[in-house]
Design an enzyme around this catalytic site. Sequence first.
Site, PDB file in Angstrom:
ATOM      1  N   GLU A   1       8.787  -3.901  13.205  1.00  0.00           N
ATOM      2  CA  GLU A   1       8.569  -2.847  12.215  1.00  0.00           C
ATOM      3  C   GLU A   1       7.218  -2.216  12.526  1.00  0.00           C
ATOM      4  OE1 GLU A   1       7.612  -3.950   8.120  1.00  0.00           O
ATOM      5  OE2 GLU A   1       8.702  -2.181   7.427  1.00  0.00           O
TER       6      GLU A   1
ATOM      7  N   SER B   1       5.223  -6.970   3.467  1.00  0.00           N
ATOM      8  CA  SER B   1       5.788  -7.262   4.783  1.00  0.00           C
ATOM      9  C   SER B   1       6.582  -8.575   4.745  1.00  0.00           C
ATOM     10  CB  SER B   1       4.646  -7.370   5.793  1.00  0.00           C
ATOM     11  OG  SER B   1       3.736  -8.347   5.352  1.00  0.00           O
TER      12      SER B   1
ATOM     13  N   PHE C   1       0.814  -1.221   0.000  1.00  0.00           N
ATOM     14  CA  PHE C   1       0.000   0.000   0.000  1.00  0.00           C
ATOM     15  C   PHE C   1       0.845   1.268   0.000  1.00  0.00           C
ATOM     16  CE2 PHE C   1       0.759  -0.078   4.599  1.00  0.00           C
ATOM     17  CZ  PHE C   1       0.911   1.280   4.866  1.00  0.00           C
TER      18      PHE C   1
ATOM     19  N   LYS D   1      -0.891  -6.855  -9.297  1.00  0.00           N
ATOM     20  CA  LYS D   1      -1.901  -6.984  -8.230  1.00  0.00           C
ATOM     21  C   LYS D   1      -1.542  -5.938  -7.170  1.00  0.00           C
ATOM     22  CE  LYS D   1      -2.821  -8.275  -4.561  1.00  0.00           C
ATOM     23  NZ  LYS D   1      -3.267  -7.301  -3.531  1.00  0.00           N
TER      24      LYS D   1
ATOM     25  N   CYS E   1       9.364   1.972   3.446  1.00  0.00           N
ATOM     26  CA  CYS E   1      10.269   0.864   3.764  1.00  0.00           C
ATOM     27  C   CYS E   1      11.679   1.379   4.025  1.00  0.00           C
ATOM     28  CB  CYS E   1      10.281  -0.143   2.635  1.00  0.00           C
ATOM     29  SG  CYS E   1      10.875   0.582   1.117  1.00  0.00           S
TER      30      CYS E   1
ATOM     31  N   GLU F   1      -5.003  -3.745  -1.988  1.00  0.00           N
ATOM     32  CA  GLU F   1      -6.437  -3.447  -1.987  1.00  0.00           C
ATOM     33  C   GLU F   1      -6.761  -2.175  -1.210  1.00  0.00           C
ATOM     34  OE1 GLU F   1      -4.690  -5.759  -0.579  1.00  0.00           O
ATOM     35  OE2 GLU F   1      -5.772  -6.928   0.931  1.00  0.00           O
TER      36      GLU F   1
HETATM   37  P1  NAD Z   1       1.451  -6.591   3.021  1.00  0.00           P
HETATM   38  O1  NAD Z   1       2.464  -7.661   3.144  1.00  0.00           O
HETATM   39  O2  NAD Z   1       0.298  -6.584   3.945  1.00  0.00           O
HETATM   40  O3  NAD Z   1       0.816  -6.598   1.539  1.00  0.00           O
HETATM   41  C1  NAD Z   1       1.618  -6.592   0.382  1.00  0.00           C
HETATM   42  C2  NAD Z   1       0.842  -7.243  -0.754  1.00  0.00           C
HETATM   43  O4  NAD Z   1       0.583  -8.605  -0.411  1.00  0.00           O
HETATM   44  C3  NAD Z   1      -0.507  -6.602  -1.014  1.00  0.00           C
HETATM   45  O5  NAD Z   1      -0.743  -6.595  -2.397  1.00  0.00           O
HETATM   46  C4  NAD Z   1      -1.476  -7.515  -0.284  1.00  0.00           C
HETATM   47  O6  NAD Z   1      -2.754  -7.552  -0.893  1.00  0.00           O
HETATM   48  C5  NAD Z   1      -0.808  -8.864  -0.395  1.00  0.00           C
HETATM   49  N1  NAD Z   1      -1.048  -9.721   0.780  1.00  0.00           N
HETATM   50  C6  NAD Z   1      -1.305  -9.339   2.055  1.00  0.00           C
HETATM   51  N2  NAD Z   1      -1.415 -10.405   2.861  1.00  0.00           N
HETATM   52  C7  NAD Z   1      -1.217 -11.495   2.080  1.00  0.00           C
HETATM   53  C8  NAD Z   1      -1.192 -12.903   2.334  1.00  0.00           C
HETATM   54  N3  NAD Z   1      -1.405 -13.399   3.546  1.00  0.00           N
HETATM   55  N4  NAD Z   1      -0.954 -13.737   1.296  1.00  0.00           N
HETATM   56  C9  NAD Z   1      -0.729 -13.249   0.061  1.00  0.00           C
HETATM   57  N5  NAD Z   1      -0.734 -11.917  -0.233  1.00  0.00           N
HETATM   58  C10 NAD Z   1      -0.980 -11.056   0.759  1.00  0.00           C
HETATM   59  O7  NAD Z   1       2.248  -5.194   3.072  1.00  0.00           O
HETATM   60  P2  NAD Z   1       1.645  -3.735   3.148  1.00  0.00           P
HETATM   61  O8  NAD Z   1       1.090  -3.508   4.510  1.00  0.00           O
HETATM   62  O9  NAD Z   1       0.769  -3.471   1.973  1.00  0.00           O
HETATM   63  O10 NAD Z   1       2.960  -2.870   2.939  1.00  0.00           O
HETATM   64  C11 NAD Z   1       3.824  -2.516   3.968  1.00  0.00           C
HETATM   65  C12 NAD Z   1       4.979  -3.491   4.071  1.00  0.00           C
HETATM   66  O11 NAD Z   1       5.700  -3.529   2.835  1.00  0.00           O
HETATM   67  C13 NAD Z   1       6.004  -3.063   5.124  1.00  0.00           C
HETATM   68  O12 NAD Z   1       6.430  -4.218   5.792  1.00  0.00           O
HETATM   69  C14 NAD Z   1       7.123  -2.455   4.296  1.00  0.00           C
HETATM   70  O13 NAD Z   1       8.394  -2.468   4.902  1.00  0.00           O
HETATM   71  C15 NAD Z   1       7.085  -3.327   3.101  1.00  0.00           C
HETATM   72  N6  NAD Z   1       7.713  -2.671   1.967  1.00  0.00           N
HETATM   73  C16 NAD Z   1       8.959  -3.093   1.626  1.00  0.00           C
HETATM   74  C17 NAD Z   1       9.621  -2.481   0.585  1.00  0.00           C
HETATM   75  C18 NAD Z   1      10.988  -2.929   0.194  1.00  0.00           C
HETATM   76  O14 NAD Z   1      11.493  -2.433  -0.801  1.00  0.00           O
HETATM   77  N7  NAD Z   1      11.630  -3.838   0.895  1.00  0.00           N
HETATM   78  C19 NAD Z   1       9.010  -1.432  -0.122  1.00  0.00           C
HETATM   79  C20 NAD Z   1       7.739  -1.034   0.251  1.00  0.00           C
HETATM   80  C21 NAD Z   1       7.103  -1.667   1.320  1.00  0.00           C
END
Ligand code: NAD
Length: 501
Positions: free
Chosen positions: A386, A231, A154, A178, A286, A181
């Site tokens: 985090e 994450s 997000f 994808k 991040c 959401e």
């Molecule tokens: P998230 O892991 O909740 O979601 C990321 C994506 O995975 C979304 O598209 C979501 O719909 C999908 N998703 C969520 N739960 C899932 C599951 N159980 N199974 C399969 N798909 C699933 O992350 P977020 O809250 O949207 O974003 C924040 C996180 O992203 C933080 O941990 C941040 O550090 C990380 N991030 C990392 C970087 C990097 O470059 N390392 C960059 C941006 C964000």
Amino acid sequence: MPSSPARITHLVAGSPWEGRAARTSEVFNPATGEVTGLVDLASADLVDEVVTGARDAWRSSWADVSLSRRSQVLFAFRELLHRDKERIAALITAEHGKVLSDAVGEVTRGLEVAEFACGIPHLLKGGFSENASTDVDVYSIRQSLGVVAVISPFNFPAMVPLWFVPVAVACGNAVVVKPSEKDPSAVLAVAELWREAGLPDGIMNVVQGDKEAVDALLTHPDVKAVSFVGSTPVARDVYETGTAHGKRVQALGGAKNHMLVLPDADLDLAADAAVNAGFGSAGERCMAISALVVVDAVADELVAKVAERMQGLRTGDGTRGCDMGPLVTGAHRAKVLSYVEAGVQDGAELVVDGRQGHYDADGAGFFLAPTLFDRVTPEMSVYTDEIFGPVLSVVRVHSYDEGLELINANPYGNGTAIFTHDGGAARRFQHEVEVGMVGINVPIPVPVSYYSFGGWKNSLFGDSHAHGTEGVHFFTRGKVVTARWPDPSHGGLNLGFPQNG
Ligand code: NAD
């Protein structure tokens, strides 16, 4: 104020999907707390339909398109993205909450990847060795994979897809994105620009969804590669499931970024940097700094400077020229708040309490003003986890070595920074620190697009970082050709292993 939430759907073969979704998810304006959209969540069957369509489009209209035509599309896309930068930024602010100037910055960093991908003819040049053996030439080529999936978080709804899509498309692949959401609209606006730039329908698709759509992409036989950002626990699962199904996967995970301040640092510069990198985008980056590691000798002075700067920050609606916007959802705000409460209970010194904030906004947005903790110790949850919110923790250390040890012991390794005037110490740090992206007097060291972005340890699963030449490698596969042209003489039968002569 919208009377009823807008419908947000998939983009399939260049057009909005016309079916009816069995499941939807609410999208909020975080500055007001209102539900502004309902996003369709894709079923596994729909994902199958989209991937199959993308595969057919790749075969029929993109895989064999010349490099010159591909780079023309990339150049056109770059111009259109530049033209619509503000419009896309406004969509980001409306669903993510970050302030408008920050959203424009996000689109601009994504645009830089499109600019990098414009050079694809050069990037895909192979090697050629004339007469590797007598009258035998050897050369290498790189070819597209087919359909690749991009699953994004997000916090950068436009930039993270842009880390991957221009490179994947330039390399000759079809893409299914994808998005999160929570803020699904920005990527749709960017996808429309691809069409306007002349990319054939079906090469850039968007499926909205949650775990069901992700699992369907990870197990689909026609998805050849997956770029995931999110994450750490999800990144680990995505990596394991995707690779178990034969795909190449780069799964970028979470972070806990440390900024080490040595006694000889310019403390005003360090204080500005800590505030900017700690609270920009409400800490939902991040590459945000969440642990400020300060050598004792200057800790009191630096904490005072940081606290003083925090008093001047304005938190509020991202459209009003504030410094910091709201958190993305009410649930995320509650989670961040629970960490502030845990920090207090664990005995960290609460220097600035974000719970007492005032907000420049109408309505009940998901606001939480910046919080500063001092004397945080490595066992406290404000340090170990985090938080992904506007909470900065000061950890005091006695020396450079103790600071380095702390950073290297952390399970994450995304970004880090050192602030010092000592070139020798900085050089030691860049060599010794076990983190993928390092800043020297630079707090958010996000690499430019022609280098690659990615962390170490629990911040990245897989061995390819995003964009730059690693991105080009990730989205192509290599082939080496050994060629001899007809020659009336030949060597006759010889069952031995070929040797060069
Ligand atoms: P998230 O892991 O909740 O979601 C990321 C994506 O995975 C979304 O598209 C979501 O719909 C999908 N998703 C969520 N739960 C899932 C599951 N159980 N199974 C399969 N798909 C699933 O992350 P977020 O809250 O949207 O974003 C924040 C996180 O992203 C933080 O941990 C941040 O550090 C990380 N991030 C990392 C970087 C990097 O470059 N390392 C960059 C941006 C964000």
